[in-house]
Enzyme design. Structure first.
Site, PDB file in Angstrom:
ATOM      1  N   HIS A 281       0.842  -1.207   0.000  1.00 51.98           N
ATOM      2  CA  HIS A 281       0.000   0.000   0.000  1.00 51.98           C
ATOM      3  C   HIS A 281       0.873   1.252   0.000  1.00 51.98           C
ATOM      4  O   HIS A 281       0.638   2.194  -0.761  1.00 51.98           O
ATOM      5  CB  HIS A 281      -0.870   0.057   1.258  1.00 51.98           C
ATOM      6  CG  HIS A 281      -1.945  -0.989   1.360  1.00 51.98           C
ATOM      7  ND1 HIS A 281      -2.137  -1.741   2.489  1.00 51.98           N
ATOM      8  CD2 HIS A 281      -2.903  -1.383   0.487  1.00 51.98           C
ATOM      9  CE1 HIS A 281      -3.158  -2.560   2.318  1.00 51.98           C
ATOM     10  NE2 HIS A 281      -3.644  -2.368   1.107  1.00 51.98           N
TER      11      HIS A 281
ATOM     12  N   LYS B  78     -16.231  -7.422   5.385  1.00 54.29           N
ATOM     13  CA  LYS B  78     -14.958  -7.868   5.951  1.00 54.29           C
ATOM     14  C   LYS B  78     -14.999  -7.754   7.469  1.00 54.29           C
ATOM     15  O   LYS B  78     -15.542  -6.793   7.998  1.00 54.29           O
ATOM     16  CB  LYS B  78     -13.808  -7.003   5.406  1.00 54.29           C
ATOM     17  CG  LYS B  78     -13.463  -7.299   3.954  1.00 54.29           C
ATOM     18  CD  LYS B  78     -12.176  -6.618   3.543  1.00 54.29           C
ATOM     19  CE  LYS B  78     -11.832  -6.931   2.095  1.00 54.29           C
ATOM     20  NZ  LYS B  78     -10.621  -6.256   1.645  1.00 54.29           N
TER      21      LYS B  78
ATOM     22  N   ARG C 113      -2.208  -6.194  -8.205  1.00 57.85           N
ATOM     23  CA  ARG C 113      -1.180  -7.200  -7.945  1.00 57.85           C
ATOM     24  C   ARG C 113      -1.252  -8.243  -9.055  1.00 57.85           C
ATOM     25  O   ARG C 113      -1.048  -7.935 -10.210  1.00 57.85           O
ATOM     26  CB  ARG C 113      -1.385  -7.826  -6.559  1.00 57.85           C
ATOM     27  CG  ARG C 113      -1.013  -6.910  -5.435  1.00 57.85           C
ATOM     28  CD  ARG C 113      -1.599  -7.352  -4.131  1.00 57.85           C
ATOM     29  NE  ARG C 113      -3.054  -7.215  -4.152  1.00 57.85           N
ATOM     30  CZ  ARG C 113      -3.854  -7.428  -3.130  1.00 57.85           C
ATOM     31  NH1 ARG C 113      -3.357  -7.822  -1.989  1.00 57.85           N
ATOM     32  NH2 ARG C 113      -5.152  -7.262  -3.240  1.00 57.85           N
TER      33      ARG C 113
ATOM     34  N   SER D 103      -3.034  -7.498   3.212  1.00 60.67           N
ATOM     35  CA  SER D 103      -3.288  -7.310   4.642  1.00 60.67           C
ATOM     36  C   SER D 103      -3.697  -8.636   5.273  1.00 60.67           C
ATOM     37  O   SER D 103      -3.311  -8.936   6.406  1.00 60.67           O
ATOM     38  CB  SER D 103      -4.409  -6.292   4.848  1.00 60.67           C
ATOM     39  OG  SER D 103      -4.028  -5.038   4.344  1.00 60.67           O
TER      40      SER D 103
END
Ligand code: ADP
Length: 161
Positions: free
Chosen positions: A18, A42, A91, A129
């Site tokens: 990040h 989440k 990514r 994360s």
């Protein structure tokens, strides 16, 4: 005209992947707002105040980087900030579909707002994360993968090296 980009995400917690995107975005735009969301789908490890604080600490050297929290539609937040650009990190190929769907929906909601994608550095391609949370829970070393200030926070929250 001041060019402002918004980098939205849950940042639970911020990683060096990040941070790399934030710094590279700051080199292109006058201001970057890192906008921390609360994703109802989440289960967050850190509450939003903690997530915001960790990003503030990690970016304190940069005057042009701001950290904020937002709720509701991202597009409404962007307009309220008079920004106009959404930045997202990419990514592996696996990110593409969800990001493409989100960018298309945002374009449909407001055609003046652009989403731009920044490719991750090779060394952060497999960094997320969630893997940081998982490895920390199991006591693995996450040195070099998250900003230094995040390590004691993780240790406090779940333990680990
Ligand atoms: P969200 O819940 O919005 O996906 P994340 O905090 O997981 O929030 O991610 C925010 C943004 O950062 C997303 O665009 C994601 O693809 C990107 N990102 C996450 N990890 C990395 C990384 N290692 N390198 C580059 N971009 C990343």
């Amino acid at each position: 005209m001041r060019r402002v980009a918004v980098y939205p995400g849950s940042f639970d917690p911020i990683t060096n992947g990040h941070l790399d995107i934030i710094e590279r975005t700051a080199n292109i735009f006058d201001n970057v707002i890192v906008a921390v969301s609360n994703n109802p789908n989440k289960d967050h490890l850190f509450n939003r105040k903690e997530r915001v604080e960790m990003i503030e600490e990690a970016t304190s050297d940069y005057e042009s980087i701001e950290v904020d929290a937002f709720d509701g539609l991202l597009i409404d937040y962007i307009k309220q900030q008079e920004a106009g650009i959404i930045v997202r990190g990419l990514r592996a190929v696996s990110d593409f579909e969800a990001e493409f769907q989100m960018a298309s929906m945002n374009k449909k909601l407001d055609s003046d707002i652009e989403t731009i994608f920044m490719m991750t550095k090779n060394k952060y391609v497999y960094l997320s994360s969630s893997i940081i949370r998982e490895v920390s829970e199991l006591g693995g070393c996450i040195e070099g993968l998250v900003p230094e200030n995040v390590i004691p926070r993780l240790r406090e929250e779940i333990g680990g090296e």
